[in-house]
Design an enzyme around this catalytic site. Structure first.
Site, PDB file in Angstrom:
ATOM      1  N   ASP A 103      -7.222  22.532 -60.001  1.00  0.00           N
ATOM      2  CA  ASP A 103      -6.179  23.332 -59.362  1.00  0.00           C
ATOM      3  C   ASP A 103      -4.811  22.878 -59.860  1.00  0.00           C
ATOM      4  OD1 ASP A 103      -6.541  20.861 -57.837  1.00  0.00           O
ATOM      5  OD2 ASP A 103      -5.057  21.687 -56.453  1.00  0.00           O
ATOM      6  N   GLU A 169      -6.566  19.296 -55.174  1.00  0.00           N
ATOM      7  CA  GLU A 169      -5.774  18.072 -55.167  1.00  0.00           C
ATOM      8  C   GLU A 169      -4.303  18.362 -54.922  1.00  0.00           C
ATOM      9  OE1 GLU A 169      -3.342  14.742 -56.492  1.00  0.00           O
ATOM     10  OE2 GLU A 169      -3.390  16.746 -57.376  1.00  0.00           O
TER      11      GLU A 169
END
Length: 465
Positions: A103, A169
Site C-alpha cells: 500500500d 502499513e
C-alpha cells in the site's frame, strides 16, 4: 576460487541480470493506486495484492501463496489484503521472513508533482512515482533476490522462506497484530528482514538499529458555546484559535526543542552530520535555522519531536470577523527509542491539560501509538547482512538510526521474541517518501537487490543456526 565463492558470484551475476525485469515489475506495481486510507477505493488495494501474489507465484519456490486479511480489533471491520507465501526449511537450514508493504500514501496536491504520481517515470537516474521507493521497491527487491537464488541453485533449495507483504502499513497497520496472531505458524522465522527503511546516502548502505516510536492523537480545543462577533466581544472573550496558539506554543522552548516534562531522551553517540547536509536532504532554506540542541542526528534519532500535522479551523477563504468556538488539531509526536509510546502520550496529555489557557475545554480522540525499537546487533544474521551489503555496494555499511517510526516492529518482537530482526531498505535521503515527487535511486535499488540475494545465498549455506 572456492565452491562457496563461485556460487555467491553466480548469485550476484544473476541478481544483476535480473534488474531490468525487476524494474519492469516495479513499474507495473507503481501504476496501481493502492491507497489503504478511508475514502479511497479498496479495490485498488486488492488489485495490488493480486499483482504481488502473482509475482510470488511466479518465483516457483513457494508451497503456498494466499491473499489474506485479519480482523481489526475492537471493530466489525477487516484489514486490507496482505500476501502470505511460505516454503518450509529443510536439512537444518534457517527460515527467513521477508516483509514489505504494497500500500502507498495518498498523493496529496497533485499539482506539486512534476510527473503523474502513478505513471512511473525515469529521470536523472531515479524512478519517480508514488510507492516507487516506499515500499513497492521493497516488494520487488524480495522477489528479485529470490529469483536470483533460484537461477543459480534451482527451486529445490533448503532455505525456508516466508514472504509477508502487508496492505495497510501506511494507514496504520490496524490489523497487523491480529494478522501475526492468526498466522503465527506460517510467519515464524529465525530471521526477519523488514525492507521499509533507508540508507546513509545513495552510495552507502545501512542497517537500521534504532527507530523512534510515535504517539498521534486529535485534540479539540473549545472556548465558546457558539461563534460570536469579534468586534462586539473581542478583547473580553477568548476565541479557540487564541487558546490553541497559546497552548500549542508551550510544547516547545525558544530553541524549538520539546518542552514537555516526562518525554525521555536516549543518550547515544551519533555519526558526524553537517548542517549543510541537513539543509540539502530536508530542503531547509538558507534563511531558516534548524531547531533543537545537541548534535543534529541526536535530535532526529534519539530525542522526541512534536509536530502539528493538521488543523481544522476557518479557512482563509471563509474567514469572517468571528470568534471561533473551537479548533481541532492533529498532533504527531516521535518518541525516543526506549520509552513506551503510552507513557509519552500520558506525558503529553498531562502537559496540555495543565497548560490549557483561559479554562479552555480539551477533548482527546483518535489516539494511536507505537513503540520504538532498538536492534540487537550481536547476532549472526546482522553479520551476514553486513557482509552481503559490503560485497554488493562495495562500501562498508553503517549503523543507522531513523527518526521515523515502524510501530509494527514491536509487534514482531512480541510475537516472535527469538527471531533476529534486520531493518533494511532501498531508500536514500532524497527519496521523498510520503511527499510529492517520491523517487527511487536506481543504483541504490540495484545494490540493495544484489545484497539481499547474497544474503539469501549465505543463509541457504548456513546450518546449525
Amino acid at each position: 576460487m572456492s565452491l562457496e565463492q563461485s556460487r555467491a558470484e553466480a548469485v550476484r551475476a544473476a541478481a544483476e541480470a535480473g534488474i531490468p525485469a525487476a524494474l519492469a515489475d516495479l513499474g507495473k506495481l507503481v501504476r496501481i493506486p493502492s491507497i489503504a486510507f478511508p475514502g479511497f477505493d479498496p479495490a485498488e488495494v486488492r488489485r495490488s495484492a493480486e499483482a504481488v501474489a502473482a509475482l510470488a507465484e511466479g518465483t516457483g519456490v513457494f508451497e503456498s501463496v494466499v491473499i489474506r486479511d485479519a480482523a481489526i480489533p475492537g471493530t466489525d471491520e477487516r484489514g486490507m489484503p496482505a500476501v502470505l507465501a511460505t516454503r518450509p526449511a529443510r536439512n537444518g537450514r534457517p527460515t527467513i521472513l521477508l516483509y514489505a508493504h504494497h500500500d502507498v500514501q495518498p498523493v496529496g496536491d497533485e499539482s506539486l508533482w512534476d510527473t503523474p504520481p502513478f505513471e512511473p517515470t525515469v529521470r536523472d537516474g531515479r524512478l519517480y512515482g508514488r510507492g516507487s521507493a516506499d515500499d513497492k521497491a521493497g516488494v520487488v527487491s524480495h522477489v528479485g533476490a529470490i529469483r536470483a537464488l533460484t537461477e543459480v541453485v534451482g527451486h529445490d533449495f533448503d532455505l525456508g522462506i516466508s514472504l509477508f507483504i502487508e496492505g495497510e502499513e501506511e494507514a496504520g497497520s490496524r490489523s497487523f497484530a491480529q494478522f501475526l496472531s492468526d498466522n503465527a505458524d506460517a510467519l515464524r522465522a529465525d530471521v526477519i528482514v523488514v525492507a521499509d527503511s533507508g540508507n546513509w546516502d545513495a552510495r552507502t548502505p545501512a542497517v537500521t538499529v534504532s527507530l523512534r516510536g510515535n504517539a498521534r492523537f486529535t485534540l479539540r480545543i473549545r472556548t465558546l458555546d457558539h461563534a460570536s462577533h469579534s468586534g462586539m466581544f473581542g478583547g473580553a472573550v477568548p476565541d479557540a484559535m487564541m487558546a490553541a496558539v497559546k497552548l500549542l506554543s508551550t510544547l516547545w522552548d525558544d530553541d524549538g526543542a520539546v518542552a514537555v516534562a516526562g518525554l525521555a531522551e536516549r543518550d547515544a553517540e551519533t555519526p558526524a552530520y553537517t548542517e549543510e547536509t541537513l539543509r540539502d536532504e530536508a530542503g531547509l532554506p538558507a534563511g531558516v535555522s534548524p531547531i533543537g540542541r545537541g548534535s543534529i542526528l541526536s535530535r532526529i534519532w534519539n530525542k522526541p519531536s512534536i509536530t502539528v500535522t493538521g488543523i481544522d479551523a476557518p479557512s482563509v477563504r471563509n474567514a469572517s470577523n468571528t470568534l471561533s468556538p473551537e479548533v481541532t488539531v492533529v498532533i504527531s509526536a516521535r518518541v525516543a527509542p526506549g520509552q513506551a509510546a503510552a507513557d509519552a502520550y500520558a506525558a503529553l496529555e498531562a502537559h496540555l491539560r495543565e497548560h490549557a489557557p483561559f479554562g479552555a475545554e480539551l477533548e482527546f480522540s483518535d489516539v494511536d501509538f507505537g513503540d520504538g525499537f532498538l536492534v540487537d546487533t550481536s547476532g549472526w544474521a546482522v553479520e551476514d547482512a553486513r557482509a552481503a551489503m559490503d560485497e554488493a555496494y562495495g562500501v562498508a555499511p553503517v549503523d543507522l538510526g531513523v527518526g521515523g517510526s515502524i510501530p509494527f516492529v514491536a509487534d514482531l518482537v512480541r510475537e516472535f521474541p527469538a527471531a533476529q530482526i534486520l531493518i533494511t531498505g532501498v531508500e536514500d535521503p532524497h527519496s521523498r517518501a510520503h511527499s510529492p515527487n517520491e523517487s527511487l535511486h536506481l543504483e541504490t535499488f540495484r545494490h540493495g537487490l544484489v545484497a539481499e540475494a547474497l544474503l539469501l545465498e549465505r543463509l541457504d549455506a548456513r546450518t546449525g543456526a
